[in-house]
Enzyme design. Structure first.
Site, PDB file in Angstrom:
ATOM      1  N   GLY A  38     -10.117  -5.738   2.623  1.00  0.00           N
ATOM      2  CA  GLY A  38      -8.684  -5.678   2.849  1.00  0.00           C
ATOM      3  C   GLY A  38      -8.189  -4.298   3.233  1.00  0.00           C
ATOM      4  N   ASN A  58      -5.148  -4.096   5.891  1.00  0.00           N
ATOM      5  CA  ASN A  58      -3.919  -4.317   5.130  1.00  0.00           C
ATOM      6  C   ASN A  58      -2.801  -3.371   5.566  1.00  0.00           C
ATOM      7  OD1 ASN A  58      -4.520  -1.835   3.942  1.00  0.00           O
ATOM      8  ND2 ASN A  58      -5.113  -2.697   1.979  1.00  0.00           N
ATOM      9  N   HIS A 111      -2.884 -11.039  -1.821  1.00  0.00           N
ATOM     10  CA  HIS A 111      -3.325 -10.322  -3.011  1.00  0.00           C
ATOM     11  C   HIS A 111      -4.054 -11.246  -3.986  1.00  0.00           C
ATOM     12  CE1 HIS A 111       0.308  -7.367  -2.424  1.00  0.00           C
ATOM     13  NE2 HIS A 111      -0.657  -7.162  -1.545  1.00  0.00           N
TER      14      HIS A 111
END
Length: 592
Positions: free
Chosen positions: A100, A104, A505
């Site tokens: 991520g 992200n 998340h």
């Protein structure tokens, strides 16, 4: 079929944020022989794609090459979610070195002290705020604050956009927040009251610093005791009795096997429990139904799935309001209290983003993203089949608890009221409920065709009010009109429950806990209950997710577990077997 396999001391499965930390730190000891396996592509220092390096994450987030291609998830199955919205939809779960952190929004927040105190109180003893703070400091190189709360020598640069440099949209939203009584906070990683602040980012103002860039630079990769195997998917952990002895995997389709004194799983909150269950660790009834022999009956594996349920509201910005090409993401972040019965203070978050995509239309749209920071609903990850190639069954069970539902509906209303407030409405136009739908996702894929389409659409949107309103009502907005939803409480509730989305998340599916807690998968050092020489050391071990983005807390977890392994300070110390050579090797299975 014969295999000659030399043994690694530490085999790290998953090259995401946590895996990069573990591989880097453990290989600091030349006596260790570390192998890091990542299912996706590597992004070495001399060959990192431009979309990953970019400070604006929209293009990387839209590049399907960086994600698990078949993974689909469900919002939930409750009657409060309209039937059409219960269907499984594609989920952006990173499959690339750095995980991520490579795709992200680069938000570098720690969470609140009470988040970690709650971990310790729930049975993850020693993970309270005072105990984890040194590891937050260890990982960071904070460019803005030089105090005892911050680190200056860590591998991860952290910086903020000063409020005076915010774009017009977050400036206007900040004015509304101030009018509502919210204070400006200089340092959200060191001040924990309600209020709004400049978002700290994991970039240096020029480019992204992912976990792979921070922890696996060229000098680390040159270590003779570290081997990185990209495009390598692990199918199962091998056991001798209750002792983990290695893994079976495939590298670009070719079977291989690696023996190890210790297996460390860092595959994330969806694929870590999947791998454990495929290997016989998980709820015994579920494993038996899948035809998988049970190695350890751990009901908590795959349970307790959490993610921040979020909702979006967007608007059109005239040309003079838009950010420039160097826009680095959301600039402002509000932490506030819902006041709902049974909810702790500082339980909600709102982010203002002055851009909503890499393409021309995305540059015309601003968005408020609001999410429930402290949630009560829980989902689960389960196997859909005993086949490693089949994606797991993932259900977030969003808004199952009425408190989550009420707060997100209230958040939608608050967001709409901000976009229609005079301070914002005077510089924007056409507020609308926005949905990150599969259609939006397809348009966001960075192709030449999508660039042409969005360039043309952007020209039309800028051509005048009548054309813009027609296009937004008929083609861009997939939701009911905002004015209608605001006037109808039931319609608003139905819409929010149909449009709620993950904030990407996922966490807590192999949670830490006490030995007598049947829902705990690992102890406070990451060791999996019921077996030997197997750890989990990623976002999945969180007992409860923090009240913020999860990347920095994940790096902290990996830093702490790595230090425990390096110093042998944990209560359960691994016993390493004899090894044949300095550098670990792998053997590829061949057919005779």
């Amino acid at each position: 079929m014969k295999k000659d396999v030399e043994r690694a001391t530490h085999l790290v499965v998953g090259g995401g944020s946590a895996g990069c930390v573990l591989a880097s730190r453990l290989s600091e000891n030349p006596g260790n022989r570390v192998v890091l396996m990542e299912a996706g592509s590597d992004t070495p220092p001399n060959d990192t794609p431009a979309d990953i390096l970019a400070t604006y994450p929209g293009r990387a987030m839209a590049n399907l090459d960086y994600f698990w291609p078949q993974l689909r998830v469900r919002r939930g199955d409750g009657a409060y979610i309209p039937e059409e919205a219960r269907k499984a939809a594609f989920f952006h779960q990173a499959r690339v070195m750095g995980g991520g952190s490579s795709i992200n929004a680069q938000i570098a927040l720690r969470g609140l002290p009470r988040d970690f105190d709650a971990w310790s109180e729930s049975g993850a003893y020693g993970w309270d705020w005072e105990s984890v703070l040194p590891f937050f400091r260890k990982l960071e190189c904070d460019r803005d604050f030089d105090t005892s709360m911050h680190g200056r020598d860590g591998p991860v640069p952290i910086r903020r956009v000063p409020r005076r440099k915010w774009d017009r949209f977050p400036q206007a939203v900040g004015d509304v927040w101030t009018e509502q009584g919210h204070a400006f906070i200089g340092d959200m990683n060191g001040q924990f009251d309600d209020g709004f602040a400049s978002v700290p980012f994991t970039n240096d103002g020029v480019s992204r610093w992912s976990a792979v860039r921070s922890y696996l630079p060229e000098k680390v990769r040159r270590r003779p005791n570290l081997r990185i195997l990209a495009k390598t998917e692990v199918s199962r952990i091998r056991f001798e009795g209750k002792r983990a002895v290695g893994v079976d995997a495939r590298r670009e389709g070719t079977p291989l096997s690696v023996d190890a004194d210790m297996v460390i799983v860092t595959a994330g909150a969806i694929h870590s429990p999947k791998l454990l269950m495929l290997s016989g660790i998980g709820p015994a009834r579920h494993l038996s139904a899948m035809g998988i022999p049970v190695v350890a009956d751990r009901a908590g594996v795959g349970s307790n799935l959490q993610d921040h349920p979020s909702i979006y509201v967007s608007c059109y910005m005239p040309p003079d309001i838009r950010s420039g090409e160097d826009y680095i993401g959301p600039a402002s972040y509000l932490r506030y209290s819902s006041g709902v019965d049974g909810c702790v203070p500082s339980d909600m978050v709102m982010i203002s983003a002055g851009r909503s995509g890499w393409h021309a239309v995305g540059r015309q749209l601003a968005t408020l993203v609001t999410f429930v920071g402290v949630l009560f609903s829980r989902g689960a990850v389960r196997l859909a089949a005993p086949d490693p190639d089949v994606s797991p069954d993932v259900c977030f069970n969003f808004l199952d608890d009425w408190r989550d539902r009420k707060r997100l509906i209230d958040a939608f209303r608050k967001s709409a009221e901000i976009l229609t407030h005079s301070a914002v409405a005077r510089i924007t136009r056409n507020p609308f409920p926005s949905i990150f739908s599969e259609r939006v996702g397809k348009i966001a894929i960075p192709t030449a065709r999508n660039r042409l389409l969005t360039d043309f659409a952007a020209l039309l949107l800028d051509s005048g009010k009548a054309v813009r309103t027609f296009l937004m009502d008929r083609f861009i907005n997939e939701a009911p009109a905002l004015t209608g939803l605001m006037a109808d409480e039931r319609a608003m509730a139905d819409y929010v429950c149909s449009a709620v989305v993950s904030l990407w998340h996922p966490s807590c599916t192999c949670r830490m806990g006490a030995a007598d807690d049947p829902g705990a998968a690992v102890d406070m050092h990451g060791y999996v209950y019921g077996v030997e020489n197997l750890l989990v050391a990623d976002v999945s071990v969180m007992p409860v997710m923090p009240t913020t983005n999860t990347n920095i807390p994940t790096l902290m977890i990996a830093e702490r577990i790595a230090q425990e392994l390096l110093t042998a300070s944990s209560f359960k110390k691994p016993t390493y077997g004899a090894v044949a050579s300095q550098t670990p090797n792998v053997s590829y299975a061949t057919t005779s």
